[in-house]
Design an enzyme around this catalytic site. Structure first.
Site, mmCIF file in Angstrom:
data_model
loop_
_atom_site.group_PDB
_atom_site.id
_atom_site.type_symbol
_atom_site.label_atom_id
_atom_site.label_comp_id
_atom_site.label_asym_id
_atom_site.label_seq_id
_atom_site.Cartn_x
_atom_site.Cartn_y
_atom_site.Cartn_z
ATOM 1 N N ASP A 248 0.853 -1.180 0.000
ATOM 2 C CA ASP A 248 0.000 0.000 0.000
ATOM 3 C C ASP A 248 0.900 1.244 0.000
ATOM 4 O O ASP A 248 1.900 1.293 0.720
ATOM 5 C CB ASP A 248 -0.906 -0.003 1.241
ATOM 6 C CG ASP A 248 -2.056 0.981 1.112
ATOM 7 O OD1 ASP A 248 -3.210 0.549 1.023
ATOM 8 O OD2 ASP A 248 -1.790 2.213 1.108
ATOM 9 N N ILE A 249 0.495 2.242 -0.786
ATOM 10 C CA ILE A 249 1.322 3.444 -0.928
ATOM 11 C C ILE A 249 1.338 4.280 0.360
ATOM 12 O O ILE A 249 2.260 5.061 0.582
ATOM 13 C CB ILE A 249 0.825 4.275 -2.144
ATOM 14 C CG1 ILE A 249 1.924 5.161 -2.709
ATOM 15 C CG2 ILE A 249 -0.411 5.100 -1.802
ATOM 16 C CD1 ILE A 249 1.599 5.727 -4.089
ATOM 17 N N ASN B 83 -13.052 -3.318 2.385
ATOM 18 C CA ASN B 83 -13.989 -2.205 2.489
ATOM 19 C C ASN B 83 -14.881 -2.211 1.251
ATOM 20 O O ASN B 83 -14.380 -2.318 0.138
ATOM 21 C CB ASN B 83 -13.228 -0.874 2.575
ATOM 22 C CG ASN B 83 -12.369 -0.781 3.823
ATOM 23 O OD1 ASN B 83 -12.743 -1.285 4.870
ATOM 24 N ND2 ASN B 83 -11.208 -0.158 3.702
ATOM 25 N N GLY C 60 -16.087 2.543 3.588
ATOM 26 C CA GLY C 60 -14.841 3.312 3.534
ATOM 27 C C GLY C 60 -13.998 3.025 2.306
ATOM 28 O O GLY C 60 -12.805 3.330 2.282
ATOM 29 N N GLN C 61 -14.621 2.437 1.269
ATOM 30 C CA GLN C 61 -13.865 2.105 0.057
ATOM 31 C C GLN C 61 -13.544 3.378 -0.729
ATOM 32 O O GLN C 61 -14.421 4.229 -0.928
ATOM 33 C CB GLN C 61 -14.681 1.146 -0.814
ATOM 34 C CG GLN C 61 -13.899 0.624 -2.016
ATOM 35 C CD GLN C 61 -14.691 -0.394 -2.838
ATOM 36 O OE1 GLN C 61 -15.878 -0.633 -2.603
ATOM 37 N NE2 GLN C 61 -14.022 -0.978 -3.817
ATOM 38 N N HIS D 159 -10.167 -5.028 -3.410
ATOM 39 C CA HIS D 159 -8.860 -5.286 -2.813
ATOM 40 C C HIS D 159 -9.057 -5.716 -1.368
ATOM 41 O O HIS D 159 -9.946 -5.231 -0.677
ATOM 42 C CB HIS D 159 -7.944 -4.056 -2.875
ATOM 43 C CG HIS D 159 -8.594 -2.794 -2.402
ATOM 44 N ND1 HIS D 159 -9.452 -2.077 -3.198
ATOM 45 C CD2 HIS D 159 -8.530 -2.140 -1.217
ATOM 46 C CE1 HIS D 159 -9.881 -1.016 -2.522
ATOM 47 N NE2 HIS D 159 -9.348 -1.039 -1.312
HETATM 48 P P1 5GP Z 1 -9.787 1.494 0.384
HETATM 49 O O1 5GP Z 1 -9.978 2.727 1.208
HETATM 50 O O2 5GP Z 1 -10.446 1.620 -0.979
HETATM 51 O O3 5GP Z 1 -10.186 0.230 1.083
HETATM 52 O O4 5GP Z 1 -8.240 1.353 0.177
HETATM 53 C C1 5GP Z 1 -7.529 1.879 -0.900
HETATM 54 C C2 5GP Z 1 -6.059 1.759 -0.569
HETATM 55 O O5 5GP Z 1 -5.321 1.954 -1.763
HETATM 56 C C3 5GP Z 1 -5.562 2.805 0.450
HETATM 57 O O6 5GP Z 1 -5.020 2.138 1.579
HETATM 58 C C4 5GP Z 1 -4.518 3.596 -0.336
HETATM 59 O O7 5GP Z 1 -3.426 3.994 0.454
HETATM 60 C C5 5GP Z 1 -4.126 2.641 -1.447
HETATM 61 N N1 5GP Z 1 -3.691 3.294 -2.673
HETATM 62 C C6 5GP Z 1 -4.301 4.340 -3.298
HETATM 63 N N2 5GP Z 1 -3.632 4.667 -4.409
HETATM 64 C C7 5GP Z 1 -2.579 3.815 -4.491
HETATM 65 C C8 5GP Z 1 -1.506 3.665 -5.444
HETATM 66 O O8 5GP Z 1 -1.391 4.380 -6.442
HETATM 67 N N3 5GP Z 1 -0.606 2.678 -5.205
HETATM 68 C C9 5GP Z 1 -0.700 1.865 -4.107
HETATM 69 N N4 5GP Z 1 0.259 0.932 -3.971
HETATM 70 N N5 5GP Z 1 -1.689 1.970 -3.205
HETATM 71 C C10 5GP Z 1 -2.604 2.931 -3.392
#
Ligand code: 5GP
Ligand code: ZN
Length: 116
Positions: free
Chosen positions: A32-33, A89, A95-96, A102
């Site tokens: 995760d980034i 999520n 919270g997605q 993912h």
């Molecule tokens: P969500 O909130 O949708 O469950 O999680 C999305 C996740 O994707 C977040 O933890 C966010 O830090 C990660 N993320 C968003 N953009 C990028 C990216 O460009 N690269 C990577 N490796 N992770 C990302």
């Protein structure tokens, strides 16, 4: 199968860089980034589906591979015994923020329950 506007489809295609840590025919996992824990990985299916809500009967294989990737990564990364948190999520209230399914895999600290 893939969505040209989807960030995670671009990572699968190699158009956007990511630190990949696990891959098979069905799923890809990368760091995760913005890590929320010392280990924070995202496990994604190689087919584009916006969320868990889009999966149907017949998708058992890809969903099974997604879930099974977590213990394999935990073993490889050395936190299988200490334990870890897996999170999916779904939608606004879940919270997605990225709309390609993912599963978060978090480890390296004690996680609290319930989440915020
Ligand atoms: P969500 O909130 O949708 O469950 O999680 C999305 C996740 O994707 C977040 O933890 C966010 O830090 C990660 N993320 C968003 N953009 C990028 C990216 O460009 N690269 C990577 N490796 N992770 C990302
Ligand atoms: Zn996608």
């Amino acid at each position: 199968m893939s969505d040209k506007d989807c960030l995670f489809c671009k990572i699968i295609a190699g158009e956007i860089p990511a630190e990949k840590i696990y891959e098979n025919d069905y799923v890809l996992a990368f760091k995760d980034i913005q890590p929320a824990s010392p280990h924070h990985y995202l496990i994604i299916p190689k087919i584009h589906k916006a969320s868990l809500q889009e999966f149907v009967d017949g998708d058992q294989q890809v969903l099974g591979e997604l879930m099974l990737a977590a213990p394999k990564i935990a073993q490889e990364q050395g936190f299988a015994e200490a334990g870890y948190r897996t999170v999916v999520n779904t939608g606004k209230d879940g919270g997605q923020t990225v709309f390609h399914l993912h599963m978060h895999l978090l480890a390296g600290r004690e996680h609290q329950w319930p989440p915020g």
